[in-house]
Scaffold this motif. Structure first.
Motif, short mmCIF file in Angstrom:
data_model
loop_
_atom_site.label_atom_id
_atom_site.label_comp_id
_atom_site.label_asym_id
_atom_site.label_seq_id
_atom_site.Cartn_x
_atom_site.Cartn_y
_atom_site.Cartn_z
N LEU A 660 0.81 -1.21 0.00
CA LEU A 660 0.00 0.00 0.00
C LEU A 660 0.85 1.27 0.00
O LEU A 660 0.57 2.21 -0.77
CB LEU A 660 -0.94 0.01 1.21
CG LEU A 660 -1.87 1.23 1.31
CD1 LEU A 660 -2.80 1.31 0.11
CD2 LEU A 660 -2.67 1.18 2.61
N GLY A 728 -4.49 2.33 6.44
CA GLY A 728 -3.88 1.06 6.06
C GLY A 728 -4.82 0.14 5.30
O GLY A 728 -5.58 0.57 4.43
N ARG A 729 -4.80 -1.13 5.67
CA ARG A 729 -5.55 -2.13 4.91
C ARG A 729 -7.06 -1.93 5.01
O ARG A 729 -7.82 -2.51 4.21
CB ARG A 729 -5.18 -3.53 5.39
CG ARG A 729 -5.55 -3.82 6.84
CD ARG A 729 -5.02 -5.18 7.28
NE ARG A 729 -5.34 -5.48 8.67
CZ ARG A 729 -6.48 -6.07 9.05
NH1 ARG A 729 -7.38 -6.43 8.15
NH2 ARG A 729 -6.70 -6.33 10.33
N TRP A 730 -7.51 -1.10 5.97
CA TRP A 730 -8.95 -0.86 6.12
C TRP A 730 -9.48 0.11 5.06
O TRP A 730 -10.69 0.32 4.97
CB TRP A 730 -9.25 -0.31 7.51
CG TRP A 730 -8.99 -1.31 8.59
CD1 TRP A 730 -7.91 -1.36 9.42
CD2 TRP A 730 -9.81 -2.41 8.94
NE1 TRP A 730 -8.00 -2.41 10.28
CE2 TRP A 730 -9.17 -3.09 10.01
CE3 TRP A 730 -11.03 -2.91 8.47
CZ2 TRP A 730 -9.71 -4.23 10.59
CZ3 TRP A 730 -11.57 -4.05 9.06
CH2 TRP A 730 -10.92 -4.70 10.09
N TRP A 733 -12.00 -1.74 2.90
CA TRP A 733 -13.01 -2.59 3.55
C TRP A 733 -14.40 -2.20 3.06
O TRP A 733 -14.70 -1.02 2.92
CB TRP A 733 -12.91 -2.41 5.07
CG TRP A 733 -13.86 -3.32 5.82
CD1 TRP A 733 -13.60 -4.60 6.22
CD2 TRP A 733 -15.19 -3.02 6.23
NE1 TRP A 733 -14.70 -5.12 6.86
CE2 TRP A 733 -15.70 -4.17 6.88
CE3 TRP A 733 -16.03 -1.90 6.11
CZ2 TRP A 733 -16.99 -4.22 7.40
CZ3 TRP A 733 -17.32 -1.94 6.62
CH2 TRP A 733 -17.79 -3.09 7.26
N GLY A 736 -11.66 -5.38 -0.02
CA GLY A 736 -10.28 -5.77 -0.19
C GLY A 736 -9.74 -5.25 -1.51
O GLY A 736 -10.33 -4.40 -2.16
N MET A 737 -8.59 -5.78 -1.95
CA MET A 737 -7.95 -5.28 -3.16
C MET A 737 -8.33 -6.08 -4.41
O MET A 737 -7.87 -5.79 -5.50
CB MET A 737 -6.43 -5.33 -3.00
CG MET A 737 -5.89 -4.30 -2.04
SD MET A 737 -6.30 -2.62 -2.52
CE MET A 737 -5.57 -2.55 -4.15
#
Length: 738
Positions: A660, A728-730, A733, A736-737
C-alpha cells in the motif's frame, strides 16, 4: 459496457465513426436549438418558491395591476439647496415623459411642484434633493424598457445644471444595469476563459495541438449544451438567471479541460509503452475511463440534488450544469479519445513521446517532485496530517466574521448609475425611498376601495404599518400623500387615490417606505414584523389575514433568504451524501469515502473562512453574497472530488501489484503532475469570474479558485496520502484489493 464503448472509439474504424457522428449531430442540433440568452430572466420573484408570500404578491400585482409599471427615479441633488432652475429641469423632464414625443411605454411621470411646500413627497425635507418618478410598463430586462431608461439617462446627461448631480436609477434602473452587466458577462468570460486555458495548456504540454484539442471539444459541447439547456428551460418553464450562463461557462471549461487532461496524460504515458496508437488509447481509456465517468457522475448527482432546492434559481441551474457536464463527460469518453487517436503521437508535437519499453524507465518516478513528497508524507503521516489540519483550522477561524449580504446594489460597481442615484437619494430621503415595499389589500367581493367603509379598513392597515419604528412613511388610497401629509385622513379626492387601486377597485396598494436600506439585513429582518403589523391592522378592520400580502424588493429578498437557509440545510448534505455514494461504488469501499468526504468538508470551511477574511476583513465588503457559500459548496465538492477519484482509483490500481505505501507513493507520483495541471486550469477558469464587475461573482470566483488550489496542493497531495497510510488495509473494507 464502458470498456466496450471506449474500445470502439479508439479502434481504427471507430475513431472516424465517432468523430463524424459528433460533428453531424452537434451541427444539426446547434443550428435548430435556441440560445440560453433567449430564455434569460432577471425578475427576482420568478426564482422564489411558488408559495412564498412575495411570489403571491407578485402574481396578484401582475393580474390585478396589469397597467402598473416598474418605477424609474431621476434623482437631482443640489447640496446648497434646490434652485428654481433645478425645479424647472425636473418639471421639463416630467413634461417630456408625458408629452407627445415620450416613449410609448411611459404611463405616468410625476415631478415636484415649483413651491417649497410641495405635497407630493418628491422633495427631501432639507430641500437639497428631489426626484422625478417615471412609471414604465414592460419587463425591465427587455429591450423596449432598456431603451426608455437609456433615453431618460441621455436627456438628464445633457442638462446644464452647474452644482447639481443627476443620476437615473430606482428599481427599474437597477435591473437595467444588472442586465447590462450580464450582457457583457458571456462574451468577456468566454474570451478570458479560452485565453487562460490555452495559455495554461501550452505551458503544461508545450504543444499547440494537444492544447487546442480540449478547447475545440469544450467549445463544441458549450454550444450544444447551451442550446439543449435553453430548449429544456422553454419546455419546462424554468427561469434561467443571468449568472447561470456565466457559471456554466467556467464549470464546463474547467471540468472539460480536467477530463481531457486525465485522458491525454495517460495516453502520453501509454504511448511510451506501446507502438500502436490504437492499443495505447484502448489501455488509456481502460485505465481512466472509469475515473472520468465517476468524476462526471459526482457533478451529475450534485446537480440532481439541486432539484430538492426551494429556490428556483438553484433548481434551474441544476439542469443547465447537468446537461453541460453530461455532454462533456460523453465527449471525454468518446470524441476526445477519437481525436487523440487520429492525431496519435503528432498530438504532442514537438514533444512527442518516444516508445521505450524498458522497465527501468519506470524507476524515475521516485525521484520526481511528487515521488519525493510522497516519500516524506508516507514516512510521517501523523505529523503531516497534524500540520495541515492546523493550517486549515486557522483559515476556518475567518468564519467568525462571516455575514451574508443580500444587497444587489453592493454587487454592482460604485460608478454604476443606479448605485449613484441611490447614494444621491439617501443623502436627502429615507433609504427605503429607493424601493418601497408594496402591501396589497384584497377587499371582500363587491366592495370598492373608495367606499367609505372600505377606505376606513384600508386606513387601519395603513396606520398599523406606519406605527412600525422602521417605517419612514406610508401612502395609499386613504392617504395618497403619506401619513404626514394632507388631507390627513380618509376621504381624499378619487383622482389622488386612483394610482393605488386596481382597475375594478377590489384591490388596494399601500406603499411603505423604510427608514433603512431596503436591501440591508435589518430591512429583511423587519419584513416579518411588517407582515404581522399589516395582518393585525386587517384583523382589527374585519379583514381576513389572507387578504393582505407584502411584496416588492425587500420582502422578495427576505423570502429568498429564508428559502436559501432552508436549501443550505437540506440540499448541501444531500450533495455530500450523494458524492459519498459515488465514491463508495467506484472504490468498492465503505471506509475511504468517509474520510474523503471529511476532507472535502474541511477544505470547504477553510476556503470559506479565507474568503471571509479577504473580502470582509481585508477589502471591507459589506458581506459575502448570499449565494456564494451555497455555490462554493456545490462546486468545490463536485469538482475537487475529481482529484479524489483520480488519485484513489490509481492507488487501488497500483495496490494490486505493490504494498500500500509503495502503491500510494507511485500513484501520487503519477497523478500529481496531472492533478496539479488540472487544478491550476480549474482555478484559472473560476478566477476569470473575478474580472467581472459583480461583487458576488468576484467572491465566488476567488473562493472556488482558492478552494481548488487548497485541494490540489494540500488536501490531495498531503492529507489524503497521509490518511491512506494511517488507515492502512482498512481503506478498501469490505471489498479488499481484489
Amino acid at each position: 459496457m464502458l470498456g466496450r464503448l471506449t474500445d470502439f472509439v479508439s479502434s481504427p474504424r471507430g475513431k472516424w465513426v465517432t468523430l463524424i457522428v459528433w460533428l453531424v449531430v452537434a451541427g444539426l442540433l446547434i443550428s435548430q436549438l435556441p440560445r440560453l440568452s433567449d430564455v434569460r430572466e432577471n425578475e427576482a420573484a420568478l426564482f422564489l418558491p411558488g408559495d412564498a408570500e412575495s411570489t403571491r404578491a407578485y402574481e396578484l400585482a401582475r393580474d390585478r395591476f396589469p397597467s402598473a409599471g416598474t418605477p424609474v427615479l431621476a434623482v437631482f441633488r443640489e447640496p446648497d439647496g434646490l434652485s428654481p432652475a433645478t425645479y424647472a429641469a425636473a418639471a421639463d423632464l416630467a413634461a417630456w415623459l408625458t408629452g407627445a414625443g415620450a416613449p410609448a411605454n411611459v404611463i405616468e411621470a410625476r415631478a415636484p411642484g415649483p413651491i417649497a411646500d410641495d405635497a407630493a413627497g418628491l422633495v427631501s425635507p432639507d430641500r437639497t434633493t428631489l426626484y422625478v418618478l417615471a412609471d414604465i410598463v414592460g419587463e425591465p430586462a427587455e429591450q423596449p424598457y432598456i431603451d426608455t431608461v437609456d433615453a431618460i439617462r441621455d436627456r438628464t446627461a445633457a442638462l446644464d445644471l452647474p452644482g447639481v448631480e443627476v443620476a437615473v436609477g430606482g428599481p427599474g434602473g437597477l435591473v437595467v444595469d444588472l442586465v447590462s452587466v450580464f450582457a457583457r458577462i458571456d462574451t468577456v468570460l468566454l474570451l478570458v476563459t479560452v485565453a487562460l486555458v490555452l495559455a495554461l495548456l501550452l505551458a503544461i504540454y508545450r504543444s499547440p495541438i494537444v492544447a487546442v484539442i480540449p478547447l475545440l471539444g469544450v467549445g463544441l459541447v458549450f454550444q450544444l449544451a447551451g442550446g439543449i439547456g435553453a430548449w429544456v428551460a422553454q419546455q419546462f418553464d424554468l427561469p434561467i438567471s443571468g449568472q447561470a450562463t456565466g457559471i456554466m461557462t467556467v464549470v464546463l471549461f474547467g471540468t472539460g479541460t480536467d477530463y481531457v487532461l486525465f485522458v491525454s496524460a495517460r495516453y502520453r504515458e501509454e504511448l511510451a509503452r506501446h507502438g500502436d496508437r490504437h492499443e495505447a488509447m484502448r489501455r488509456t481509456m481502460r485505465g481512466v475511463g472509469g475515473a472520468v465517468a465517476s468524476a462526471g457522475a459526482t457533478i451529475l448527482v450534485a446537480s440532481a440534488a439541486l432539484g430538492f432546492a426551494s429556490l428556483r434559481s438553484y433548481q434551474s441551474l441544476g439542469p443547465v450544469i447537468a446537461l453541460a457536464v453530461a455532454l462533456m463527460m460523453l465527449a471525454a469518453l468518446t470524441l476526445i479519445p477519437a481525436v487523440l487517436t487520429i492525431a496519435g503521437r503528432r498530438a504532442f508535437w514537438p514533444m512527442q513521446p518516444r516508445l521505450d519499453a524498458r522497465p527501468a524507465a519506470e524507476a524515475g518516478w521516485r525521484r520526481s517532485v511528487y515521488g519525493r513528497i510522497g516519500g516524506v508524507v508516507l514516512r510521517r503521516p501523523g505529523t503531516t496530517l497534524a500540520c495541515t489540519a492546523l493550517a486549515l483550522g486557522v483559515l476556518i477561524c475567518g468564519l467568525l466574521a462571516f455575514r451574508p449580504n443580500y444587497d444587489r446594489l453592493e454587487s454592482l460597481p460604485d460608478d454604476t448609475e443606479s448605485v449613484r442615484s441611490f447614494e444621491l437619494l439617501r443623502a436627502g430621503f429615507p433609504a427605503g425611498e429607493l424601493s418601497p415595499t408594496r402591501v396589497y389589500v384584497t377587499l371582500p367581493p363587491g366592495e370598492h376601495a373608495l367606499d367609505p367603509a372600505s377606505l376606513e379598513r384600508i386606513d387601519a392597515v395603513t396606520l398599523a404599518l406606519a406605527a412600525h419604528p422602521g417605517v419612514a412613511g406610508v401612502s395609499g388610497p386613504s392617504r395618497p400623500f403619506g401619513t404626514g401629509g394632507p388631507p390627513g385622513g380618509p376621504g381624499p379626492p378619487a383622482a389622488a387615490a386612483s394610482r393605488f387601486l386596481a382597475a375594478d377597485g377590489g384591490v388596494a396598494r399601500i406603499d411603505v417606505v423604510l427608514a433603512l436600506n431596503p436591501f440591508s439585513s435589518d430591512a429583511l429582518d423587519a419584513v416579518a414584523e411588517l407582515r404581522d403589523s399589516a395582518r393585525a391592522g386587517a384583523a382589527a378592520a374585519g379583514l381576513p389575514p389572507g387578504s393582505v400580502l407584502l411584496g416588492g424588493d425587500t420582502p422578495e429578498a427576505a423570502d429568498t433568504r429564508a428559502a436559501g437557509n432552508r436549501d443550505a440545510f437540506v440540499v448541501l448534505p444531500a450533495i455530500l451524501l450523494a458524492i459519498g455514494v459515488v465514491l463508495a461504488l467506484l472504490l468498492r469501499s465503505a471506509v475511504a469515502p468517509l474520510y474523503l468526504m471529511a476532507t472535502i468538508a474541511f477544505t470547504y470551511f477553510a476556503t470559506l473562512g479565507l474568503a471571509v477574511a479577504v473580502f470582509i476583513l481585508l477589502l471591507g465588503h459589506g458581506g459575502i453574497g448570499e449565494a456564494v457559500p451555497f455555490f462554493l459548496f456545490v462546486f468545490l465538492n463536485a469538482l475537487s472530488v475529481d482529484y479524489n477519484i483520480y488519485l484513489m482509483s490509481r492507488i487501488r490500481e497500483e495496490g494490486r501489484r505493490a504494498p500500500l505505501a509503495e502503491a500510494t507513493r507511485h500513484a501520487l507520483a503519477r497523478t500529481g503532475p496531472v492533478i496539479t495541471s488540472a487544478g491550476l486550469i480549474l482555478a484559472g477558469t473560476f478566477s476569470a469570474l473575478m474580472l467581472l464587475p459583480l461583487q458576488d461573482l468576484t467572491q465566488l470566483g476567488f473562493a472556488v479558485a482558492t478552494g481548488v488550489l487548497i485541494d490540489t496542493f494540500i488536501t490531495r497531495t498531503l492529507i489524503v496520502p497521509a490518511l491512506v497510510k494511517i488507515v492502512g488495509r482498512w481503506n478498501w473494507w469490505p471489498s479488499g484489493m481484489g
